[in-house]
Design a protein around this motif. Structure first.
Motif, mmCIF file in Angstrom:
data_model
loop_
_atom_site.group_PDB
_atom_site.id
_atom_site.type_symbol
_atom_site.label_atom_id
_atom_site.label_comp_id
_atom_site.label_asym_id
_atom_site.label_seq_id
_atom_site.Cartn_x
_atom_site.Cartn_y
_atom_site.Cartn_z
ATOM 1 N N PRO A 105 0.825 -1.210 0.000
ATOM 2 C CA PRO A 105 0.000 0.000 0.000
ATOM 3 C C PRO A 105 0.862 1.264 0.000
ATOM 4 C CG PRO A 105 -0.030 -1.041 2.152
ATOM 5 C CD PRO A 105 0.772 -1.929 1.253
ATOM 6 N N PRO A 106 0.287 2.427 -0.370
ATOM 7 C CA PRO A 106 1.072 3.661 -0.420
ATOM 8 C C PRO A 106 1.493 4.112 0.970
ATOM 9 C CG PRO A 106 -1.255 4.101 -0.801
ATOM 10 C CD PRO A 106 -1.108 2.619 -0.731
ATOM 11 N N LEU A 107 2.468 5.007 1.003
ATOM 12 C CA LEU A 107 2.955 5.534 2.280
ATOM 13 C C LEU A 107 1.897 6.372 2.978
ATOM 14 C CD1 LEU A 107 6.604 6.690 1.639
ATOM 15 C CD2 LEU A 107 5.817 4.910 3.175
ATOM 16 N N ALA A 108 2.018 6.449 4.296
ATOM 17 C CA ALA A 108 1.101 7.254 5.102
ATOM 18 C C ALA A 108 1.428 8.740 4.932
ATOM 19 C CB ALA A 108 1.250 6.846 6.549
ATOM 20 N N PRO A 109 0.519 9.647 5.343
ATOM 21 C CA PRO A 109 0.789 11.076 5.243
ATOM 22 C C PRO A 109 2.052 11.475 6.012
ATOM 23 C CG PRO A 109 -1.267 10.637 6.425
ATOM 24 C CD PRO A 109 -0.781 9.343 5.889
ATOM 25 N N PRO A 110 2.761 12.528 5.559
ATOM 26 C CA PRO A 110 4.044 12.876 6.180
ATOM 27 C C PRO A 110 3.931 13.353 7.634
ATOM 28 C CG PRO A 110 3.466 14.411 4.411
ATOM 29 C CD PRO A 110 2.448 13.328 4.395
ATOM 30 N N ASP A 111 2.763 13.857 8.030
ATOM 31 C CA ASP A 111 2.644 14.347 9.420
ATOM 32 C C ASP A 111 2.120 13.272 10.372
ATOM 33 O OD1 ASP A 111 0.150 14.156 8.341
ATOM 34 O OD2 ASP A 111 -0.639 15.942 9.365
ATOM 35 N N ASP A 112 2.189 12.033 9.943
ATOM 36 C CA ASP A 112 1.681 10.944 10.782
ATOM 37 C C ASP A 112 2.580 10.784 12.020
ATOM 38 O OD1 ASP A 112 -0.313 9.149 11.122
ATOM 39 O OD2 ASP A 112 0.500 7.603 9.794
ATOM 40 N N SER A 113 2.023 10.247 13.086
ATOM 41 C CA SER A 113 2.829 9.973 14.286
ATOM 42 C C SER A 113 2.286 8.715 14.955
ATOM 43 C CB SER A 113 2.744 11.141 15.268
ATOM 44 O OG SER A 113 1.435 11.200 15.791
ATOM 45 N N LEU A 114 3.103 8.151 15.821
ATOM 46 C CA LEU A 114 2.675 6.917 16.489
ATOM 47 C C LEU A 114 1.411 7.155 17.313
ATOM 48 C CD1 LEU A 114 6.069 5.289 17.579
ATOM 49 C CD2 LEU A 114 4.686 4.813 15.557
ATOM 50 N N ILE A 115 1.331 8.327 17.924
ATOM 51 C CA ILE A 115 0.127 8.658 18.728
ATOM 52 C C ILE A 115 -1.119 8.658 17.843
ATOM 53 C CG2 ILE A 115 -1.017 10.640 19.840
ATOM 54 C CD1 ILE A 115 0.649 9.238 21.820
ATOM 55 N N LYS A 116 -1.007 9.309 16.674
ATOM 56 C CA LYS A 116 -2.165 9.369 15.760
ATOM 57 C C LYS A 116 -2.564 7.967 15.315
ATOM 58 C CE LYS A 116 -1.704 13.780 13.446
ATOM 59 N NZ LYS A 116 -1.331 14.444 12.218
ATOM 60 N N ILE A 117 -1.559 7.164 15.035
ATOM 61 C CA ILE A 117 -1.839 5.800 14.563
ATOM 62 C C ILE A 117 -2.559 5.012 15.666
ATOM 63 C CG2 ILE A 117 -0.823 3.660 13.648
ATOM 64 C CD1 ILE A 117 1.619 5.524 12.800
ATOM 65 N N MET A 118 -2.060 5.179 16.884
ATOM 66 C CA MET A 118 -2.674 4.485 18.015
ATOM 67 C C MET A 118 -4.124 4.950 18.198
ATOM 68 S SD MET A 118 -1.183 4.208 21.860
ATOM 69 C CE MET A 118 0.497 3.878 21.533
ATOM 70 N N GLN A 119 -4.321 6.274 18.050
ATOM 71 C CA GLN A 119 -5.694 6.802 18.169
ATOM 72 C C GLN A 119 -6.583 6.237 17.070
ATOM 73 O OE1 GLN A 119 -4.819 10.973 18.121
ATOM 74 N NE2 GLN A 119 -4.622 11.098 20.353
ATOM 75 N N ASP A 120 -6.043 6.132 15.854
ATOM 76 C CA ASP A 120 -6.843 5.597 14.748
ATOM 77 C C ASP A 120 -7.183 4.118 14.955
ATOM 78 O OD1 ASP A 120 -6.887 8.012 13.563
ATOM 79 O OD2 ASP A 120 -5.377 7.572 12.025
ATOM 80 N N ILE A 121 -6.266 3.397 15.550
ATOM 81 C CA ILE A 121 -6.567 1.984 15.844
ATOM 82 C C ILE A 121 -7.704 1.920 16.862
ATOM 83 C CG2 ILE A 121 -5.694 -0.150 16.904
ATOM 84 C CD1 ILE A 121 -3.000 0.365 15.639
ATOM 85 N N GLY A 122 -7.629 2.782 17.861
ATOM 86 C CA GLY A 122 -8.684 2.857 18.879
ATOM 87 C C GLY A 122 -8.968 1.496 19.489
ATOM 88 N N ASP A 123 -10.225 1.254 19.795
ATOM 89 C CA ASP A 123 -10.630 -0.056 20.327
ATOM 90 C C ASP A 123 -11.040 -0.911 19.121
ATOM 91 O OD1 ASP A 123 -11.402 -2.118 21.963
ATOM 92 O OD2 ASP A 123 -13.404 -1.295 22.302
ATOM 93 N N CYS A 124 -10.041 -1.296 18.360
ATOM 94 C CA CYS A 124 -10.263 -1.842 17.012
ATOM 95 C C CYS A 124 -11.113 -3.124 16.989
ATOM 96 C CB CYS A 124 -8.900 -2.122 16.380
ATOM 97 S SG CYS A 124 -9.036 -2.644 14.670
ATOM 98 N N HIS A 125 -12.094 -3.102 16.088
ATOM 99 C CA HIS A 125 -12.858 -4.330 15.812
ATOM 100 C C HIS A 125 -12.949 -4.536 14.304
ATOM 101 C CE1 HIS A 125 -13.943 -3.904 20.046
ATOM 102 N NE2 HIS A 125 -14.098 -5.213 20.000
ATOM 103 N N ARG A 126 -11.881 -4.139 13.598
ATOM 104 C CA ARG A 126 -11.913 -4.234 12.135
ATOM 105 C C ARG A 126 -11.824 -5.673 11.640
ATOM 106 N NH1 ARG A 126 -9.137 0.195 13.700
ATOM 107 N NH2 ARG A 126 -9.422 2.197 12.634
ATOM 108 N N CYS A 127 -11.268 -6.564 12.449
ATOM 109 C CA CYS A 127 -11.182 -7.959 11.986
ATOM 110 C C CYS A 127 -11.476 -8.919 13.124
ATOM 111 C CB CYS A 127 -9.822 -8.253 11.337
ATOM 112 S SG CYS A 127 -8.521 -8.716 12.491
ATOM 113 N N ARG A 128 -11.564 -10.204 12.799
ATOM 114 C CA ARG A 128 -11.987 -11.211 13.781
ATOM 115 C C ARG A 128 -10.979 -11.400 14.903
ATOM 116 N NH1 ARG A 128 -9.649 -13.982 9.592
ATOM 117 N NH2 ARG A 128 -11.340 -13.601 8.123
ATOM 118 N N LEU A 129 -9.740 -10.926 14.712
ATOM 119 C CA LEU A 129 -8.755 -11.100 15.786
ATOM 120 C C LEU A 129 -9.148 -10.320 17.040
ATOM 121 C CD1 LEU A 129 -5.281 -11.045 13.965
ATOM 122 C CD2 LEU A 129 -6.662 -13.001 14.690
ATOM 123 N N SER A 130 -10.013 -9.327 16.862
ATOM 124 C CA SER A 130 -10.428 -8.531 18.029
ATOM 125 C C SER A 130 -11.306 -9.351 18.981
ATOM 126 C CB SER A 130 -11.196 -7.294 17.569
ATOM 127 O OG SER A 130 -12.361 -7.696 16.868
#
Ligand code: URA
Length: 267
Positions: free
Chosen positions: A72-97
């Motif tokens: 997949p393409p690269l993430a936006p240049p202003d991305d950060s680990l905190i933002k990524i963690m926030q985007d994951i949130g309480d993830c239920h995107r797949c059955r592993l949750s």
């Protein structure tokens, strides 16, 4: 054969994703010479130097043998680990949750020049929310800190970054499915883009395939340099594989691989 040895055999077969064992003779006999040989078989000679041309040569050699998957393409240049963690949130995107306890995001220095990528959390990681804290994790820590010390590189586990392809524990420690890797892989790629390390070390076949896009087995890829979006990637064995019996060769090779990546990053 004592109980501990039997447990080691069972873990060994679990690592090979063999779920059913038939007890025709003894458990020891079940580890046929063919299985043993395939495990300890010496892989091809590794590429030694970390120069651009060697990385390119190693990658093109593998590429010729195996078609590459799309990354997949690269993430936006202003991305950060905190933002990524926030985007994951309480993830239920797949059955592993469904069966997980904690999401295991990653640990270490956000500016680390070296990132280790594993496959997915195990039971200890799921309980603590931190990658590589179980038996395999302790071996990884020893490998990082012990090899660095021997090589005269002042490096502790906290100085690198450690994460996994999938952030939730696959039930029974099974290999993550392709769709789970795809769903969670976007976060791994964002982590790698945000950190932009000098090199990545992929631990085991699942991480190697996710990071390099190549589908070859780890024994073919280990010790060689690949690229993830211009960042050199060294592939080596997963530490849990090194904990199994009969893997003395693999241990030696993993240490060689680690030395290569450490000198590339820290010299
Ligand atoms: N194995 C992995 O691949 N990752 C961990 O975090 C622990 C064990």
């Amino acid at each position: 054969m004592d109980a501990d040895t039997i447990r080691q055999y069972l873990e060994f077969y679990q690592d090979l994703h063999i779920e059913t064992l038939y007890r025709r003779t003894s458990v020891a006999d079940a580890a046929s010479p063919a299985v043993k040989a395939s495990v300890v078989a010496a892989p091809p000679a590794p590429v030694i130097a970390a120069s651009e041309s060697k990385i390119a040569a190693a990658e093109s050699k593998i590429a010729a043998a195996e078609p590459k998957m799309e990354l997949p393409p690269l993430a936006p240049p202003d991305d950060s680990l905190i933002k990524i963690m926030q985007d994951i949130g309480d993830c239920h995107r797949c059955r592993l949750s469904e069966a997980r306890d904690k999401i295991v995001f990653g640990v270490g220095d956000e500016k680390a020049p070296l990132v280790f990528v594993g496959e997915g959390p195990g039971a200890d990681e799921d309980a603590q929310g931190i990658p590589f804290v179980g038996r395999a994790g302790q071996l990884l820590t020893q490998m990082i800190e012990g090899t660095s010390k021997k090589e005269g590189i002042p490096l502790l586990r906290k100085d690198v970054y450690i994460c996994n392809v999938v952030k939730c524990r696959p039930p029974g420690n099974r290999t993550p499915e392709a769709d789970e890797m795809e769903t969670c892989g976007q976060f791994l790629y964002r982590q790698l883009s945000a950190i932009r390390p000098k090199a990545i070390c992929a631990l085991g076949g699942t991480a190697a395939r996710a990071v390099t896009g190549h589908k070859e087995g780890v024994t073919k890829m280990r010790g060689k340099w690949f690229k993830w979006n211009d960042i050199p990637v060294m592939v080596t064995y997963h530490p849990s594989y090194l904990l199994r019996p009969y893997n003395e060769n693999a241990k030696r090779e993993a240490w060689e691989d680690l030395k290569k990546v450490l000198h590339f990053v820290y010299d």
